[in-house]
Design an enzyme around this catalytic site. Structure first.
Site, PDB file in Angstrom:
ATOM      1  N   HIS A  41       0.836  -1.209   0.000  1.00  0.00           N
ATOM      2  CA  HIS A  41       0.000   0.000   0.000  1.00  0.00           C
ATOM      3  C   HIS A  41       0.874   1.263   0.000  1.00  0.00           C
ATOM      4  CE1 HIS A  41      -3.166  -2.837   1.133  1.00  0.00           C
ATOM      5  NE2 HIS A  41      -2.317  -3.265   2.038  1.00  0.00           N
ATOM      6  N   SER A  70      16.131  19.338 -15.757  1.00  0.00           N
ATOM      7  CA  SER A  70      15.166  20.430 -15.838  1.00  0.00           C
ATOM      8  C   SER A  70      15.847  21.649 -16.429  1.00  0.00           C
ATOM      9  CB  SER A  70      14.609  20.759 -14.446  1.00  0.00           C
ATOM     10  OG  SER A  70      13.890  21.980 -14.451  1.00  0.00           O
TER      11      SER A  70
END
Length: 501
Positions: free
Chosen positions: A176, A309
């Site tokens: 999870h 970036s």
């Protein structure tokens, strides 16, 4: 002719498998799969020229078989077809198609022009368009699957080596996406490898099952060929032999037993579904790697001049893994189309499959090829950061230790339910410390507890105590994987990834 899988691969697979990237000055649109992502070998397999050459190979195979079975076709006619096989003027074909509105007949007429009038008379004798279109596509599909298997094999061998190296290196496991009992880096790699192993086994079986359409005639009844051999003692035996000989010439063991005008489009659903499964395996691997990169635990390789970036110079983005996931979604979106096409084929045939299949089959192969090119590139250079593994485990290891502490306390005569409650309370208190930005002090809390303290030993925070049989599972899995890899050992060295963008 080069229709055996080995011959095809030898012709298409060169030492470099780099994607092609041509200058973009031309005013026409090109799919990014062709201009940026897919490898040269896969593009060559589905090129217009290869398709046209396969059509000519089929016409030559048909003429040879018909001549050998007694039809009035001369060796001179066959020689003329073979001699002019490579002479294709696609501008002339386009002009003929604009006039005739029929792609196959445009090629028939052009082949007749370059082979000569005498040879032109026997091109396509007894055949329908699907004799060349369907059979050629099955040749390309099988060759495409062979190329995909080369990439899967390389991915598997690289992941196996990675798993072996890191078989016992503890790492935080997640269920999870919440911290759970530890595993090892190698065990997690085996989970990725197992998916690709199942994909390779699927393709192995699919290639073995894939038939040629063969020589079936306009509605699959072989009536035109039965008419051609009407004067023979046993026309049916002649037609059966014709089908077998054409299949053999194209490198196939046999043809599909029955067909309408086309081979059943269920075969296309098998193929594209298998490709979508591979895309899913790759996306699972890439998604996991993106999550691990966020933790700085395991990362894809970084080019020496790679920019993450244009604004944030410090960024190291998992761009190859992200592209794998992006392309995988595209392949998954294609997987429903062949089922719809198969379901909507009316009776013996309808042409609403044609334009759809031109797009879906080729694009599915090119995109899956691009995905695996990235997978091979990434698995060749996976980077593990052990210091980050230890740092990230440090806050969670005390929680891992609680089950062992509780088991020892129970063995010493403690009440399991009471111990469980005490550990739950202490764990929540320690979690509160973590959320306040302080360290995990659960071990100290348990050591100070009168029910638990005697059962907390110095080795409680040794990660190796909490990985279970992960190292042994890696050994067992890699031993079992050898059988599949041995069957495909001839693929060794056939493919090396080159990611251009």
């Amino acid at each position: 002719m080069t229709n055996e899988p080995g011959d095809i691969l030898a012709a298409m697979t060169a030492p470099t498998s780099a994607p092609t990237r041509e200058p973009s000055q031309a005013p026409d649109y090109r799919s990014p799969l062709a201009s940026r992502y897919a490898t040269k070998a896969m593009l060559a397999n589905f090129s217009d020229r290869r398709r046209a050459l396969l059509w000519r190979d089929l016409w030559i195979a048909l003429a040879k078989a018909e001549a050998g079975l007694g039809l009035a076709i001369t060796q001179a006619q066959i020689t003329a077809l073979e001699r002019s096989r490579e002479q294709i003027d696609f501008d002339r074909v386009a002009a003929l198609e604009a006039e005739l509105r029929h792609d196959v007949m445009a090629h028939v007429h052009h082949y007749g022009e370059v082979a000569g009038a005498d040879a032109g008379k026997i091109i396509h004798l007894g055949a329908t368009s699907c004799f060349v279109t369907d059979n050629a596509e099955l040749v390309m599909i099988r060759a495409g699957l062979e190329l995909i298997m080369d990439r899967l094999y390389t991915s598997l061998t690289q992941l196996a080596a990675f798993a072996k190296r890191w078989r016992a290196e503890p790492i935080q496991a997640y269920t999870h996406f919440q911290p759970a009992q530890l595993t090892t880096v190698g065990k997690r790699a085996c989970l990725w490898a197992q998916d690709f192993e199942l994909d390779l086994e699927t393709l192995e079986q699919l290639v073995a099952r894939l038939p040629l359409r063969g020589v079936k005639g306009t509605t699959g009844t072989q009536a035109s060929f039965l008419q051609l051999f009407a004067g023979a003692k046993d026309p049916h035996a002649k037609v059966r032999a014709l089908d077998e000989q054409v299949c053999a010439a194209m490198g196939f063991a046999g043809s599909i037993p029955v067909s309408g005008q086309t081979y059943t489009r269920k075969l296309d659903t098998w193929v594209v579904s298998a490709l979508a499964d591979i895309a899913g395996s790759a996306a699972k691997f890439a998604t996991d790697l993106r999550l691990l990169a966020h933790e700085r635990e395991v990362e894809e390789p970084l080019g020496s001049k790679q920019i993450g970036s244009s604004a944030m110079a410090y960024k190291r983005n998992p761009m190859r893994s992200e592209r794998i996931c992006s392309l995988a979604r595209f392949v998954h979106s294609l997987a429903t189309s062949p089922r719809e096409t198969h379901a909507n084929q009316w009776l013996e045939r309808t042409l609403d499959d044609s334009a759809n299949r031109r797009l879906v089959l080729t694009e599915a192969f090119l995109a899956t090829d691009a995905i695996l090119n990235l997978v091979v590139d990434v698995t060749a250079g996976l980077e593990v950061n052990p210091a980050m593994l230890r740092k990230n485990m440090a806050d969670e290891l005390p929680f891992m230790a609680t089950e062992n502490v509780m088991m020892r306390a129970v063995e010493a005569g403690g009440d399991r339910q009471a111990l469980h409650e005490r550990i739950r309370v202490l764990s929540l208190e320690a979690a509160g410390e973590l959320k306040a930005g302080r360290g995990n002090d659960l071990i100290a809390r348990m050591q100070a507890d009168p029910q638990l303290g005697a059962h907390v030993d110095d080795a409680s925070l040794d990660p190796a105590r909490y990985v279970g049989r992960s190292p042994e599972q890696v050994d067992d899995y890699l031993e079992s994987l050898v059988r599949l890899l041995d069957r495909h050992r001839a693929r060794e060295g056939r493919f090396s990834a080159r990611v251009r963008v």
